[in-house]
Design a protein around this motif. Structure first.
Motif, PDB file in Angstrom:
ATOM      1  N   LEU A  26     -20.861  -2.108 -45.483  1.00  0.00           N
ATOM      2  CA  LEU A  26     -20.086  -2.726 -45.962  1.00  0.00           C
ATOM      3  C   LEU A  26     -19.074  -2.352 -44.504  1.00  0.00           C
ATOM      4  O   LEU A  26     -19.086  -3.495 -43.631  1.00  0.00           O
ATOM      5  CB  LEU A  26     -18.522  -2.777 -46.833  1.00  0.00           C
ATOM      6  CG  LEU A  26     -17.968  -4.001 -46.597  1.00  0.00           C
ATOM      7  CD1 LEU A  26     -18.228  -4.880 -46.710  1.00  0.00           C
ATOM      8  CD2 LEU A  26     -17.157  -3.188 -48.165  1.00  0.00           C
ATOM      9  N   LYS A  27     -18.802  -1.612 -44.332  1.00  0.00           N
ATOM     10  CA  LYS A  27     -17.927  -1.231 -42.504  1.00  0.00           C
ATOM     11  C   LYS A  27     -18.639  -1.849 -41.748  1.00  0.00           C
ATOM     12  O   LYS A  27     -17.746  -2.273 -40.454  1.00  0.00           O
ATOM     13  CB  LYS A  27     -17.646   0.009 -42.563  1.00  0.00           C
ATOM     14  CG  LYS A  27     -18.645   1.516 -42.334  1.00  0.00           C
ATOM     15  CD  LYS A  27     -18.344   2.309 -41.823  1.00  0.00           C
ATOM     16  CE  LYS A  27     -19.595   3.169 -41.620  1.00  0.00           C
ATOM     17  NZ  LYS A  27     -18.424   4.881 -40.933  1.00  0.00           N
ATOM     18  N   SER A  28     -19.307  -1.805 -41.901  1.00  0.00           N
ATOM     19  CA  SER A  28     -21.002  -2.626 -39.891  1.00  0.00           C
ATOM     20  C   SER A  28     -21.046  -4.142 -40.221  1.00  0.00           C
ATOM     21  O   SER A  28     -20.603  -4.563 -39.301  1.00  0.00           O
ATOM     22  CB  SER A  28     -22.238  -2.456 -40.332  1.00  0.00           C
ATOM     23  OG  SER A  28     -23.097  -2.781 -41.631  1.00  0.00           O
ATOM     24  N   ASN A 125     -17.207 -10.200 -40.768  1.00  0.00           N
ATOM     25  CA  ASN A 125     -17.592 -10.960 -39.834  1.00  0.00           C
ATOM     26  C   ASN A 125     -18.458 -11.882 -40.718  1.00  0.00           C
ATOM     27  O   ASN A 125     -19.402 -12.099 -40.560  1.00  0.00           O
ATOM     28  CB  ASN A 125     -17.836 -10.291 -38.924  1.00  0.00           C
ATOM     29  CG  ASN A 125     -19.254 -11.058 -37.864  1.00  0.00           C
ATOM     30  OD1 ASN A 125     -19.095 -11.750 -37.720  1.00  0.00           O
ATOM     31  ND2 ASN A 125     -18.363 -10.167 -36.763  1.00  0.00           N
ATOM     32  N   ALA A 126     -18.275 -13.491 -39.888  1.00  0.00           N
ATOM     33  CA  ALA A 126     -18.906 -14.397 -40.791  1.00  0.00           C
ATOM     34  C   ALA A 126     -19.962 -15.078 -40.062  1.00  0.00           C
ATOM     35  O   ALA A 126     -21.263 -15.288 -41.045  1.00  0.00           O
ATOM     36  CB  ALA A 126     -18.253 -15.259 -41.423  1.00  0.00           C
ATOM     37  N   VAL A 164     -14.642   2.082 -50.903  1.00  0.00           N
ATOM     38  CA  VAL A 164     -15.528   0.653 -50.878  1.00  0.00           C
ATOM     39  C   VAL A 164     -15.864   0.406 -49.163  1.00  0.00           C
ATOM     40  O   VAL A 164     -16.964  -0.671 -48.866  1.00  0.00           O
ATOM     41  CB  VAL A 164     -13.543  -0.269 -50.489  1.00  0.00           C
ATOM     42  CG1 VAL A 164     -13.769  -1.736 -50.211  1.00  0.00           C
ATOM     43  CG2 VAL A 164     -13.264  -0.147 -52.008  1.00  0.00           C
ATOM     44  N   GLY A 165     -15.002   0.780 -48.658  1.00  0.00           N
ATOM     45  CA  GLY A 165     -15.637   0.540 -46.793  1.00  0.00           C
ATOM     46  C   GLY A 165     -16.845   1.418 -46.376  1.00  0.00           C
ATOM     47  O   GLY A 165     -17.705   0.719 -45.556  1.00  0.00           O
ATOM     48  N   CYS A 169     -23.827   0.016 -49.998  1.00  0.00           N
ATOM     49  CA  CYS A 169     -24.828  -0.265 -49.089  1.00  0.00           C
ATOM     50  C   CYS A 169     -24.625  -1.240 -49.645  1.00  0.00           C
ATOM     51  O   CYS A 169     -25.335  -1.411 -51.557  1.00  0.00           O
ATOM     52  CB  CYS A 169     -25.316   0.968 -48.926  1.00  0.00           C
ATOM     53  SG  CYS A 169     -24.790   2.058 -47.682  1.00  0.00           S
ATOM     54  N   PHE A 170     -25.791  -2.407 -49.793  1.00  0.00           N
ATOM     55  CA  PHE A 170     -25.935  -3.131 -49.894  1.00  0.00           C
ATOM     56  C   PHE A 170     -27.791  -4.143 -48.948  1.00  0.00           C
ATOM     57  O   PHE A 170     -27.525  -4.185 -48.249  1.00  0.00           O
ATOM     58  CB  PHE A 170     -25.046  -4.777 -50.274  1.00  0.00           C
ATOM     59  CG  PHE A 170     -24.724  -5.421 -48.700  1.00  0.00           C
ATOM     60  CD1 PHE A 170     -24.847  -6.632 -47.982  1.00  0.00           C
ATOM     61  CD2 PHE A 170     -23.326  -5.047 -47.943  1.00  0.00           C
ATOM     62  CE1 PHE A 170     -24.742  -6.662 -47.612  1.00  0.00           C
ATOM     63  CE2 PHE A 170     -22.583  -5.004 -47.007  1.00  0.00           C
ATOM     64  CZ  PHE A 170     -23.086  -6.154 -46.658  1.00  0.00           C
TER      65      PHE A 170
END
Length: 173
Positions: A26-28, A125-126, A164-165, A169-170
């Motif tokens: 997620l943090k990436s 970041n969209a 959370v951050g 991983c997804f």
């Protein structure tokens, strides 16, 4: 380059069979300061009918924590900095309590809106990920199980920012 396409949500079978999948933290996909605590009030939040800022609190989540209700309090916004204002597509993550779900904020009017301190605000970041997909993924059983294993506290549990951050991983292409 990392991108998630809406096809993934609607045609999971196709996505799993035909897309290259990689694990992404997620943090990436969040910019610097893209994971922040909501606004911390110095006391009880009270509704001001002539308030200038809307506050989303835990009590405002409806439909099994999948939506934000329409009865949010208004408060005097004179001391609240703009950095706390939610942007369309921000993800509100319930960091305190037993239900650690995520909901995407959708701006519906011109009233500035903030999240209370019981929530984390995740700005994705969209150009790298669809916020609704990230919120949906956070709400899935494997991630929810991970939160249960890593929550802190005994009476009122909470999830910290690191959990959370850094750890979520997804799958993405």
């Amino acid at each position: 380059m990392f991108r998630i396409i809406s096809l993934y949500l609607h045609h999971k079978h196709y996505a799993f069979n035909y897309m290259q999948v990689k694990k992404t933290k997620l943090k990436s996909i969040i910019p610097y300061e893209g994971l922040a605590s909501g606004y911390s009030f110095r006391g009880k939040i009270t509704h001001k009918p002539n308030g200038t800022v809307r506050v989303i609190q835990l009590k405002d989540f409806t439909n099994n924590y999948s939506e934000i209700g329409e009865e949010c309090y208004l408060v005097d916004g004179s001391k609240i900095k703009d950095k706390y204002y939610l942007k369309d597509g921000d993800i509100l993550f319930i960091s305190k309590g037993a239900n650690n779900f995520a909901v995407t904020y959708n701006k519906t009017d011109s009233i500035p809106t903030i999240a209370s301190s019981a929530l984390f605000v995740i700005t994705v970041n969209a150009s790298l990920a669809i916020p609704r997909y990230v919120a949906w993924y956070i709400n899935q059983t494997p991630v929810q199980s991970y939160f249960k294993q890593n929550e802190m506290g005994t009476y009122i549990t909470s999830i910290n920012k690191k959990t959370v951050g850094c750890r979520i991983c997804f799958d993405a292409n």
